[in-house]
Enzyme design. Structure first.
Site, PDB file in Angstrom:
ATOM      1  N   GLU A  16      -0.152   5.377   0.876  1.00 57.43           N
ATOM      2  CA  GLU A  16      -1.399   6.176   0.957  1.00 57.43           C
ATOM      3  C   GLU A  16      -1.606   7.251   0.015  1.00 57.43           C
ATOM      4  O   GLU A  16      -0.513   7.797  -0.185  1.00 57.43           O
ATOM      5  CB  GLU A  16      -1.237   6.662   2.389  1.00 57.43           C
ATOM      6  CG  GLU A  16      -2.217   7.781   2.962  1.00 57.43           C
ATOM      7  CD  GLU A  16      -3.723   6.955   3.002  1.00 57.43           C
ATOM      8  OE1 GLU A  16      -4.480   7.542   3.083  1.00 57.43           O
ATOM      9  OE2 GLU A  16      -3.642   5.895   3.069  1.00 57.43           O
ATOM     10  N   PRO A  18       0.695  -1.318   0.048  1.00 57.10           N
ATOM     11  CA  PRO A  18      -0.044   0.006   0.020  1.00 57.10           C
ATOM     12  C   PRO A  18       0.818   1.411   0.196  1.00 57.10           C
ATOM     13  O   PRO A  18       2.083   1.188   0.541  1.00 57.10           O
ATOM     14  CB  PRO A  18      -0.672  -0.077   1.257  1.00 57.10           C
ATOM     15  CG  PRO A  18       0.145  -1.009   2.234  1.00 57.10           C
ATOM     16  CD  PRO A  18       0.927  -1.692   1.412  1.00 57.10           C
ATOM     17  N   CYS A  69       3.895   3.018   9.475  1.00 56.44           N
ATOM     18  CA  CYS A  69       3.595   4.072   8.696  1.00 56.44           C
ATOM     19  C   CYS A  69       4.301   5.162   9.469  1.00 56.44           C
ATOM     20  O   CYS A  69       4.200   5.245  10.967  1.00 56.44           O
ATOM     21  CB  CYS A  69       2.092   4.595   8.741  1.00 56.44           C
ATOM     22  SG  CYS A  69       2.065   6.000   8.057  1.00 56.44           S
ATOM     23  N   ASN A 116      10.517  -6.192   2.953  1.00 50.29           N
ATOM     24  CA  ASN A 116      10.159  -4.942   2.106  1.00 50.29           C
ATOM     25  C   ASN A 116      11.192  -3.998   2.239  1.00 50.29           C
ATOM     26  O   ASN A 116      11.849  -3.684   3.466  1.00 50.29           O
ATOM     27  CB  ASN A 116       8.688  -4.494   2.561  1.00 50.29           C
ATOM     28  CG  ASN A 116       8.479  -2.839   2.234  1.00 50.29           C
ATOM     29  OD1 ASN A 116       7.876  -2.268   3.084  1.00 50.29           O
ATOM     30  ND2 ASN A 116       8.115  -3.040   0.972  1.00 50.29           N
ATOM     31  N   GLY A 117      11.198  -3.114   1.318  1.00 48.91           N
ATOM     32  CA  GLY A 117      12.218  -1.820   1.419  1.00 48.91           C
ATOM     33  C   GLY A 117      13.346  -1.917   0.477  1.00 48.91           C
ATOM     34  O   GLY A 117      14.133  -2.821   0.506  1.00 48.91           O
ATOM     35  N   CYS A 130       6.493  -1.427  -3.190  1.00 54.84           N
ATOM     36  CA  CYS A 130       5.652  -0.078  -3.187  1.00 54.84           C
ATOM     37  C   CYS A 130       6.167   0.741  -4.361  1.00 54.84           C
ATOM     38  O   CYS A 130       5.487   0.890  -5.403  1.00 54.84           O
ATOM     39  CB  CYS A 130       5.639   0.139  -1.668  1.00 54.84           C
ATOM     40  SG  CYS A 130       4.753  -1.030  -0.592  1.00 54.84           S
ATOM     41  N   ARG A 131       7.070   1.590  -3.644  1.00 51.76           N
ATOM     42  CA  ARG A 131       7.498   2.815  -4.385  1.00 51.76           C
ATOM     43  C   ARG A 131       8.100   2.121  -5.661  1.00 51.76           C
ATOM     44  O   ARG A 131       7.583   2.819  -6.988  1.00 51.76           O
ATOM     45  CB  ARG A 131       8.695   3.576  -3.900  1.00 51.76           C
ATOM     46  CG  ARG A 131       7.990   4.292  -2.610  1.00 51.76           C
ATOM     47  CD  ARG A 131       9.101   5.121  -1.959  1.00 51.76           C
ATOM     48  NE  ARG A 131      10.138   4.305  -1.377  1.00 51.76           N
ATOM     49  CZ  ARG A 131      11.257   4.678  -1.034  1.00 51.76           C
ATOM     50  NH1 ARG A 131      11.566   6.107  -1.218  1.00 51.76           N
ATOM     51  NH2 ARG A 131      12.407   3.588  -0.214  1.00 51.76           N
ATOM     52  N   LYS A 162       2.396  -5.258   9.585  1.00 45.88           N
ATOM     53  CA  LYS A 162       3.623  -4.662   9.017  1.00 45.88           C
ATOM     54  C   LYS A 162       4.318  -3.737   9.708  1.00 45.88           C
ATOM     55  O   LYS A 162       3.600  -2.941  10.723  1.00 45.88           O
ATOM     56  CB  LYS A 162       2.910  -4.031   7.576  1.00 45.88           C
ATOM     57  CG  LYS A 162       4.203  -3.372   6.835  1.00 45.88           C
ATOM     58  CD  LYS A 162       3.672  -3.041   5.605  1.00 45.88           C
ATOM     59  CE  LYS A 162       4.835  -2.562   4.532  1.00 45.88           C
ATOM     60  NZ  LYS A 162       5.418  -1.306   4.963  1.00 45.88           N
TER      61      LYS A 162
END
Length: 319
Positions: free
Chosen positions: A9, A7, A98, A200-201, A224-225, A139
């Site tokens: 936002e 996700p 987040c 992730n990352g 994500c990005r 997460k």
């Protein structure tokens, strides 16, 4: 290898999920977070963020979608998790990662990393409230400032009965700095927990994905990005596809524009497409010139006209 579309936002919404899952072999999607405070949210909130609920909690191409909740009150989180499950959610994901100040100041997201006992209570309450066949995942980041804190946090989540855990391999203080990525901590976590893990990352390409799996020993990755920088990243990683060409990206921008303009968020289109450009520009230098043409526009028509004009120019050049 399993690839999850994570996700983001305000940018990776249901329309973007539709586009990216149609062109990539993703295994799972996770929605933008639903902010839970002190109430049971009405169903229209869930349908707005996850219209896939009306279609078996799957995208049009059949990829399952989990709903992400963000909050700090165990009872209200549990009530909303149960309600989301009742509406047909494929799974429930709990956001403890987040780093946004607006979220953290009200003790949400990564702010909870300071309180493993509260994380335990939230996860346990949600797991007990949701039917057993529906997975409850979490997460996290590695901690607020000290990555060593991750072990206590992971233990709390495992003891609470979560089914899976995504680890963003930076602390909250590390923000999104590439220099702060610490994949080696995921490898250490893997040795200490029986929880299935998703890494992730800083996964921008196939080389990053391969390095991440080698360092962590984890073969489930969340992007994500990178999925916005290079829209076919999922298939680049899973199937060794070449990145889309710039003309293909321009066509995709027009597909996205048609979806946004006819969808329920047309008034947000100018900001959304500019946000996407901020990612595309990192992978496609050609995006800079086109972005300069649209960045001052605040309505739909001139932006779409400029992208269409650019596509026509590309077609003439290639003729």
């Amino acid at each position: 290898m399993r690839i999850v579309l994570g996700p983001m936002e305000g940018v990776l919404d249901h329309l973007m999920r539709e586009i990216l899952t149609e062109m990539n072999d993703y295994d799972l999607c996770v929605t933008e977070f639903v902010r839970v405070v002190h109430q049971l949210l009405p169903k229209h909130v869930y349908y707005r963020l996850c219209p896939e609920l009306r279609h078996g909690s799957r995208t049009r191409s059949g990829v399952p979608v989990n709903i992400q909740l963000l909050g700090q009150d165990p009872d209200w989180m549990a009530e909303n998790a149960a309600f989301a499950a009742e509406l047909g959610a494929h799974g429930i994901d709990l956001n403890f990662g987040c780093p946004a100040k607006t979220v953290n100041k009200s003790k949400g997201g990564a702010a909870l990393l300071e309180f493993p006992e509260l994380i335990y209570q939230v996860v346990k309450a949600c797991r007990e409230a949701v039917p057993g066949q529906i997975p409850v995942s979490a997460k996290i980041r590695l901690g607020l400032e000290n990555p060593q804190d991750c072990f206590e946090i992971v233990d709390a989540i495992e003891q609470a009965g979560a089914n899976e855990l995504t680890v963003h391999a930076r602390t909250k203080a590390g923000g999104y700095k590439a220099s702060e990525i610490k994949w080696e901590y995921i490898q250490q976590i893997r040795q200490k927990t029986a929880l299935p893990l998703i890494a992730n990352g800083e996964i921008w390409n196939a080389v990053d994905a391969q390095r991440c799996t080698e360092v962590t020993g984890v073969d489930s990755l969340m992007v994500c990005r990178g999925a916005l920088n290079t829209p076919n990243l999922g298939n680049i990683i899973k199937h060794n596809h070449a990145p889309l060409s710039w003309p293909q990206i321009v066509e995709l921008l027009l597909v996205y524009s048609r979806c946004e303009v006819t969808g329920d968020k047309s008034k947000y289109y100018p900001n959304r497409v500019k946000q996407w450009f901020s990612y595309l520009r990192q992978a496609y230098p050609q995006a800079n010139a086109l972005f300069r043409e649209i960045r001052t526009q605040t309505t739909v028509e001139p932006i779409v006209e400029q992208i269409t004009r650019h596509q026509s120019e590309l077609l003439r050049e290639s003729a």
